[in-house]
Design a protein around this motif. Structure first.
Motif, PDB file in Angstrom:
ATOM      1  N   THR A 123      -4.076  16.574   4.145  1.00 30.80           N
ATOM      2  CA  THR A 123      -3.644  15.262   3.673  1.00 30.80           C
ATOM      3  C   THR A 123      -4.640  14.209   4.132  1.00 30.80           C
ATOM      4  O   THR A 123      -5.623  14.525   4.811  1.00 30.80           O
ATOM      5  CB  THR A 123      -2.218  14.935   4.133  1.00 30.80           C
ATOM      6  N   LEU A 124      -4.381  12.960   3.762  1.00 28.83           N
ATOM      7  CA  LEU A 124      -5.286  11.882   4.125  1.00 28.83           C
ATOM      8  C   LEU A 124      -4.737  11.109   5.329  1.00 28.83           C
ATOM      9  O   LEU A 124      -3.527  11.081   5.555  1.00 28.83           O
ATOM     10  CB  LEU A 124      -5.463  10.956   2.915  1.00 28.83           C
TER      11      LEU A 124
ATOM     12  N   SER B 120       0.856  -1.187   0.000  1.00 26.44           N
ATOM     13  CA  SER B 120       0.000   0.000   0.000  1.00 26.44           C
ATOM     14  C   SER B 120       0.889   1.234   0.000  1.00 26.44           C
ATOM     15  O   SER B 120       2.089   1.148   0.278  1.00 26.44           O
ATOM     16  CB  SER B 120      -0.919   0.037   1.231  1.00 26.44           C
ATOM     17  N   CYS B 121       0.290   2.376  -0.297  1.00 28.25           N
ATOM     18  CA  CYS B 121       1.040   3.625  -0.237  1.00 28.25           C
ATOM     19  C   CYS B 121       1.344   3.982   1.219  1.00 28.25           C
ATOM     20  O   CYS B 121       2.405   4.515   1.531  1.00 28.25           O
ATOM     21  CB  CYS B 121       0.242   4.733  -0.924  1.00 28.25           C
TER      22      CYS B 121
ATOM     23  N   LYS C 292      -7.322   5.521  -6.878  1.00 30.94           N
ATOM     24  CA  LYS C 292      -6.190   6.326  -7.332  1.00 30.94           C
ATOM     25  C   LYS C 292      -6.061   6.156  -8.851  1.00 30.94           C
ATOM     26  O   LYS C 292      -7.037   5.805  -9.492  1.00 30.94           O
ATOM     27  CB  LYS C 292      -4.918   5.931  -6.573  1.00 30.94           C
TER      28      LYS C 292
ATOM     29  N   SER D 229       2.716  15.759   1.095  1.00 32.25           N
ATOM     30  CA  SER D 229       1.591  15.026   0.531  1.00 32.25           C
ATOM     31  C   SER D 229       0.923  15.867  -0.553  1.00 32.25           C
ATOM     32  O   SER D 229       0.404  16.939  -0.277  1.00 32.25           O
ATOM     33  CB  SER D 229       0.590  14.713   1.654  1.00 32.25           C
TER      34      SER D 229
ATOM     35  N   ASP E 150       4.429  12.128  -1.252  1.00 27.82           N
ATOM     36  CA  ASP E 150       3.258  11.258  -1.260  1.00 27.82           C
ATOM     37  C   ASP E 150       2.515  11.515  -2.565  1.00 27.82           C
ATOM     38  O   ASP E 150       1.853  12.528  -2.727  1.00 27.82           O
ATOM     39  CB  ASP E 150       2.380  11.583  -0.042  1.00 27.82           C
TER      40      ASP E 150
ATOM     41  N   MET F  53      -1.806  16.097  -1.767  1.00 25.63           N
ATOM     42  CA  MET F  53      -3.183  15.689  -1.498  1.00 25.63           C
ATOM     43  C   MET F  53      -4.130  16.103  -2.621  1.00 25.63           C
ATOM     44  O   MET F  53      -4.124  17.249  -3.042  1.00 25.63           O
ATOM     45  CB  MET F  53      -3.603  16.311  -0.164  1.00 25.63           C
TER      46      MET F  53
ATOM     47  N   GLN G  93      -4.454   1.775  -4.804  1.00 27.76           N
ATOM     48  CA  GLN G  93      -5.777   1.581  -4.205  1.00 27.76           C
ATOM     49  C   GLN G  93      -6.823   1.962  -5.259  1.00 27.76           C
ATOM     50  O   GLN G  93      -6.560   2.799  -6.126  1.00 27.76           O
ATOM     51  CB  GLN G  93      -5.867   2.438  -2.925  1.00 27.76           C
TER      52      GLN G  93
ATOM     53  N   ALA H  10       0.128   9.686  -4.057  1.00 24.35           N
ATOM     54  CA  ALA H  10      -1.075   8.850  -4.214  1.00 24.35           C
ATOM     55  C   ALA H  10      -2.014   9.396  -5.289  1.00 24.35           C
ATOM     56  O   ALA H  10      -2.700   8.633  -5.962  1.00 24.35           O
ATOM     57  CB  ALA H  10      -1.802   8.724  -2.885  1.00 24.35           C
ATOM     58  N   HIS H  11      -2.048  10.727  -5.443  1.00 24.65           N
ATOM     59  CA  HIS H  11      -2.939  11.332  -6.446  1.00 24.65           C
ATOM     60  C   HIS H  11      -2.191  12.068  -7.539  1.00 24.65           C
ATOM     61  O   HIS H  11      -2.756  12.935  -8.204  1.00 24.65           O
ATOM     62  CB  HIS H  11      -3.904  12.309  -5.764  1.00 24.65           C
TER      63      HIS H  11
ATOM     64  N   SER I 240       0.221   4.941  -4.889  1.00 18.99           N
ATOM     65  CA  SER I 240      -0.832   4.034  -4.441  1.00 18.99           C
ATOM     66  C   SER I 240      -1.528   3.375  -5.630  1.00 18.99           C
ATOM     67  O   SER I 240      -1.726   4.011  -6.666  1.00 18.99           O
ATOM     68  CB  SER I 240      -1.877   4.804  -3.625  1.00 18.99           C
TER      69      SER I 240
ATOM     70  N   PRO J 217      -3.817   8.112   6.065  1.00 22.27           N
ATOM     71  CA  PRO J 217      -2.646   7.219   6.042  1.00 22.27           C
ATOM     72  C   PRO J 217      -1.318   7.954   6.209  1.00 22.27           C
ATOM     73  O   PRO J 217      -0.311   7.324   6.546  1.00 22.27           O
ATOM     74  CB  PRO J 217      -2.716   6.573   4.653  1.00 22.27           C
TER      75      PRO J 217
HETATM   76  C1  LIG Z   1      -4.883   7.088  -0.711  1.00 28.73           C
HETATM   77  C2  LIG Z   1      -3.865   7.980  -0.161  1.00 28.73           C
HETATM   78  C3  LIG Z   1      -2.800   7.477   0.596  1.00 28.73           C
HETATM   79  C4  LIG Z   1      -2.680   6.040   1.030  1.00 28.73           C
HETATM   80  O1  LIG Z   1      -2.767   5.117   0.033  1.00 28.73           O
HETATM   81  P1  LIG Z   1      -3.058   3.568   0.391  1.00 28.73           P
HETATM   82  O2  LIG Z   1      -2.486   2.861  -0.791  1.00 28.73           O
HETATM   83  O3  LIG Z   1      -4.534   3.447   0.518  1.00 28.73           O
HETATM   84  O4  LIG Z   1      -2.344   3.257   1.645  1.00 28.73           O
HETATM   85  C5  LIG Z   1      -1.861   8.372   1.041  1.00 28.73           C
HETATM   86  N1  LIG Z   1      -1.930   9.671   0.760  1.00 28.73           N
HETATM   87  C6  LIG Z   1      -2.939  10.198   0.044  1.00 28.73           C
HETATM   88  C7  LIG Z   1      -2.966  11.670  -0.234  1.00 28.73           C
HETATM   89  C8  LIG Z   1      -3.938   9.374  -0.443  1.00 28.73           C
HETATM   90  O5  LIG Z   1      -4.948   9.909  -1.141  1.00 28.73           O
END
Ligand SMILES: *Cc1c(COP(=O)(O)O)cnc(C)c1O
Length: 409
Positions: free
Chosen positions: A102-103, A76-77, A203, A148, A174, A150, A200, A176-177, A198, A105
Motif C-alpha cells: 500500500t501507499l 484528501s483520501c 489518481k 487498500s 481504499d 493499491m 490527488q 484511491a486507484h 482520492s 498515507p
Molecule cells: C494516493 C493514495 C492514497 C492517498 O490519497 P491522498 O488523496 O493523496 O491522501 C491512499 N492510498 C493509495 C493506495 C493511494 O495511491
C-alpha cells in the motif's frame, strides 16, 4: 566502451514523453472554478441554507455515480481513511489490519488514529492473502481491516468481505486507484462499510488534492460529515442521511476540519462525466503495453482475474531473478531511454513507492515472506492519458531492451 555509447550503436528505442502528465482539467471545470473565484464563495457552507454549494453538488453526483446513498467530500483520501477509522470507533491502541502492499498515507491514517498497525501478506496478484488475513484476525483484536486496492489491484473482493464478515471485522476500502473499477459487475467501493477516494493529481480525477467518502450506513455517514468539520451546517450536505440521524451525534463528534472547498469540488464535478471515456482510454493503453511485454523473458506481468475490471492508470510487473545491482541497472537503463520505472525493491523507498519495513513510525512488523519476495522485483509505471498506442509500443520496447541489456552484462 562507455555505457551510453553501446546503446547508440545498438540503436535502441527511446521514449520522449512524460508519464507524469496529469489528468486533464475539462473546460467546464475551469469555467466553474473561475466563477467560484469571482463569487468569493470558496468555503462550502453558507450561513443561509437553501443553496447547494459545489461541494454539496459533488456529494450528490458522486453518490449517484457510485449508486451509494451517502457521500462526504473531504480534503484528501488520507484524511478520508482517518475519518473512516474514527467513525468505526477505532481508539488509540486498537489494532487495525492493512495489506502490506500500500501507499504511505494508509499506515499514516492508522497512526493518525493512534492505532496499532498490523500488516497482512499479499499474493502474486498483489491481492490480499486470505490465509494470512484470517491468521492476523485471529491473532489480533482488530475490528477493522483497511483494504487498500493499491495501484488498482483487488482480486476477489467478495471473498475478503465474506471472511471479514465471519469474524465481525469491518472493511474500509481504499479506492484511491479504483474509482470506476468493478469486481464481477459491482463497483469497487461498494463492498466495504466505508470507501475512500482520492482526487490527488495522479489518481482518476484531479483537483490537486481532494477526497470523497461513500457509505450506505446512515450513522457512519453522519459521524463522518460531522467530523469532517460541517459545524452545525450539515443540513447543507449533498448526500447526507436524514437530520434525525445527526441529532444524537451532533454534540458528540469532534470537528477535525477536513472539509473540501467548493473550488476543489467545482474542478472535480465535470470530471465524473469524462471518467468513463478516460477509463476506456487507460485500459486500451494498458492492454497494449501488457500485450507487448507478455513474451519478455524474465518479466512477469501481474495477472488479473476475469472478473477484475480494473482501471489501467498504471502498470506493474516483476523482474525475476535479478540481484539488486542488476535490478538497479535495469531501472537506470530504462530511465536513460526515457522510461521512468519505480522499483518497490529499492534500498530506500523513493517518490511514490512505499514498503512496510520502512514505516519506522509504526510498530515493527513481522516479516512477510511473500510480500518481500514480490516487492523485491516489482516495477511500477504510470500510464498517462496523453499516451498513444505507438507510445505504448515504444515504452514496451525500451523495457524489453533494458532487460536484455542487463541480462547480457
Ligand atoms: C494516493 C493514495 C492514497 C492517498 O490519497 P491522498 O488523496 O493523496 O491522501 C491512499 N492510498 C493509495 C493506495 C493511494 O495511491
Amino acid at each position: 566502451m562507455p555505457y551510453s555509447g553501446e546503446h547508440t550503436l545498438r540503436n535502441r528505442h527511446r521514449f520522449t514523453k512524460t508519464a507524469s502528465d496529469p489528468v486533464p482539467i475539462p473546460e467546464e471545470s475551469i469555467e466553474k472554478a473561475i466563477s467560484i473565484l469571482k463569487s468569493g464563495r470558496l468555503f462550502r457552507y453558507g450561513e443561509e441554507t437553501g443553496v447547494m454549494s459545489e461541494a454539496a453538488l459533488l456529494e450528490r453526483d458522486f453518490a449517484g455515480y457510485m449508486a451509494m446513498p451517502y457521500a462526504a467530500a473531504v480534503n484528501s483520501c488520507g484524511c478520508a481513511l482517518f475519518l473512516a477509522l474514527k467513525a468505526l470507533g477505532v481508539k488509540p491502541g486498537d489494532d487495525v489490519l492493512c495489506n502490506s502492499f500500500t501507499l504511505a498515507p494508509v499506515p499514516g491514517a492508522i497512526v493518525h488514529a493512534g492505532a496499532n498497525l498490523k500488516t497482512v501478506d499479499i499474493t502474486g496478484r498483489l491481492a490480499v492473502d486470505l490465509e494470512d488475513l484470517e491468521r492476523k484476525i485471529e491473532q489480533s483484536d482488530a475490528k477493522v481491516f483497511l483494504l487498500s486496492h493499491m495501484r488498482g489491484h483487488f482480486g476477489d473482493v467478495s471473498e475478503i468481505i465474506d471472511l471479514c464478515d465471519r469474524y465481525g471485522v469491518s472493511v474500509v476500502e481504499d479506492c484511491a486507484h479504483t474509482l470506476g473499477a468493478d469486481w464481477a459487475g459491482r463497483k469497487i467501493g461498494t463492498y466495504g462499510a466505508i470507501s475512500c477516494f482520492s482526487a490527488q493529481t495522479f489518481k482518476h480525477i484531479n483537483s490537486g488534492e481532494g477526497g470523497v467518502i461513500a457509505t450506505r450506513d446512515p450513522e457512519l455517514a453522519a459521524k463522518i460529515i460531522l467530523m469532517s468539520g460541517s459545524y452545525m451546517l450539515y443540513p447543507q450536505s449533498g448526500a447526507a442521511p436524514p437530520l434525525e440521524v445527526f441529532e444524537p451525534l451532533r454534540d458528540r463528534m469532534p470537528n477535525f476540519s477536513m472539509r473540501m472547498s467548493s473550488l476543489t469540488a467545482a474542478i472535480i464535478r465535470p470530471q465524473l462525466t469524462e471518467l468513463p471515456a478516460w477509463i476506456k482510454q487507460w485500459n486500451s493503453l494498458y492492454k497494449r503495453i501488457e500485450a507487448k511485454l507478455s513474451d519478455v523473458p524474465g518479466l512477469r506481468i501481474i495477472p488479473r482475474l476475469n472478473d477484475e475490471h480494473y482501471v489501467g492508470s498504471s502498470i506493474q510487473f516483476c523482474v525475476e531473478n535479478l540481484d539488486s545491482d542488476r535490478r538497479n541497472a535495469f531501472v537506470q537503463s530504462a530511465k536513460e531511454h526515457g522510461v521512468f520505472l519505480k522499483a518497490f525493491g529499492a534500498e530506500r523507498t523513493d517518490g511514490f513507492t512505499s514498503r512496510y519495513d520502512q514505516w519506522l513510525y509504526a510498530p515493527a512488523q513481522e516479516r512477510l515472506q511473500r510480500t518481500d519476495s514480490i516487492l523485491s522485483g516489482l516495477m511500477d509505471m504510470r500510464i498517462a492519458l496523453s499516451f498513444t498506442l505507438e507510445d505504448c509500443d515504444i515504452i514496451a520496447a525500451v523495457i524489453r531492451e533494458s532487460l536484455e541489456d542487463v541480462y547480457q552484462r
